[in-house]
Structure formats: structure tokens, C-alpha cells
Write an enzyme that holds these catalytic residues in place. Sequence first.
Site: not given
Length: 306
Positions: A81, A113, A164
Site C-alpha cells: 500500500k 496484521a 487512508k
Amino acid sequence: MTALSIGVLGLGAWGQTLSDLFSRQGHQIKVWSRRSGGSPLEAIRAVDLVLVAVSLAGSKQLATDLAGDWDLRVPLLSCSKGLDPETQLTASQIWQAANPELNPLVLSGPNLATELAQGCPAASVLAGVELDRVQQLQRQLSSDQLRLYASADPLGVELAGALKNVMAIAAGICDGLKLGANAKASLLCRGMAEMGLVIQNLGGEQGSLYGLAGLGDLLATANSPLSRNYRFGLALAGGASASEAQASVGATVEGFKTAQAVAALGERHGWSLPICQQVVRTADGRSSPQEAVHALMQRSLRDEQA
């Protein structure tokens, strides 16, 4: 379910978690990481799927090194990301730039995670332009712990997952300054507007903004101390420099580099991205967290939908 042979590139927290998760489902896993050494070619040969979970910085060189070695029948699933501050490309675009014949898929969603490693349930979005292939992998990779939803908008999903992180840094700054629930709700709402502006102008679909990769991931990372980007923002609010904040997190923080990339896009195209710009200014040391808040509150008044 037919067991897959999956090659995994990158064994950071996310790569390790996905490797363990898919291994428990019965899939055969072949792994490579820079720390373990060896050749990444061993992880991408004779497999049904290649899962890439290296950092964005690591993707650039690796994509170039492996450009001529891909079996184009084997899908590449990008799980990284971010946006590269030099090229303003997403992770999958970096891979495709090195090998234009690749047609990567993307995995993104509210997937801390640590929680998945602890056995907690989660959902994510699997996206690609070839929907038949996406739906086939959706069936093969979904489990009782990780439920996958299919999407035909890989760009929107990937951008939402990257953007985000910037807003999670801003949320960490907000909480670190103890500005309250009203301020944080306002911040995240206006942050969504900035995310939507970027996604729309870069060719993604607005619907992905309000799905798991956008709003869903934002809710997780803007509120959890497990989020690296959120902790980075908390450290900035406490007076740390960007390097000190990075060291306190102890792992890669993609949101800062993404903020730099998005701010550069905004300046080039004339997009209004005040939260992103203030995140960059704060991390660069050009503004204090308090000055950034003041700058946002003193902006000219406008319609909400403008």
C-alpha cells in the site's frame, strides 16, 4: 478447494501473516525476502500465484530485476500500500511499468496484521480487471478467518488503501493533541473527501472509497494503536521529527511517502488537499502540529460538497 502453490515475495508483518494464513488453508507456500537472502526467482517459478508484500521502495528494484522472468499465465497479487513520491505510482503500477504485459490484482482492506496473526476474523477486497480470475481466486483464498469480496476496480481499491494511510497519520496527530471526538470525526470526514477527489481524478471508482479498502480500512487504521501510520502521527503530535517518529514505530510507515506523492499530484493539478498538505508540512518540520490545526481551521469557508 484446490490447493494452490503460492510464491510470496516479502516477509514483513503482512507478508508473514498472509503466508501463515494461506498455509493453514492447505496452500503450498514458497517464500523469499531480502533478509533471508537467496534468489526471488525460486519463489515465482512453478507456482499458481505470486503474492507481493514488499515495501513500496523495495518493489521498484525488484520489479525491474524480475521483469523478464515472469510466467504471464501466473497472476501477480499486489498487497503493498502506498504511492511512490518520485513517480506517484501505486505498487501494482510499479510492477506493470517494469513489465507492461503484467495485469496485477490487488488485495486491500482493514487488515491489521497483528490481529490476523492472532486469529481474529477480517474481510478484504480482491480486485482486478479480469473479474473471472478475481472470482476464482476469491473462492480459493477465502476462509473462515479472511472473507474476500470481489471488485473490478483495482485502481480505486489500491488508491483507497494507500490514501487512508495519510489520513491515519492525521488521525494520530489529532488524538495526540487530544482535540476530541468532534475534531477527529470532522477530520476523517474531510479526509474522505480528499481521498475521493484523488481517486476520481486518477481514474478509480468512487464506490471503492466507501468499501472495505477505503472507509473500512480508514476506520481500522485511524483508531488502532496497532496501525503504524496512526502511531507515527501520535509521535509527531508529541514533538518527534519524522525520523524519530519512524524509529519509534520500528517498521515501514508508507503514509508519509504517500502524503508527499499526493501533495505533489495536488500541486501539479491544482487539487485542494489541505489535510494531506498539512501532514507533509508537519512531518517535514515546516509546521508544528498546532500550526497545522490552525491552518486547517482558518481556511476560507465553502459548501460541503465543493
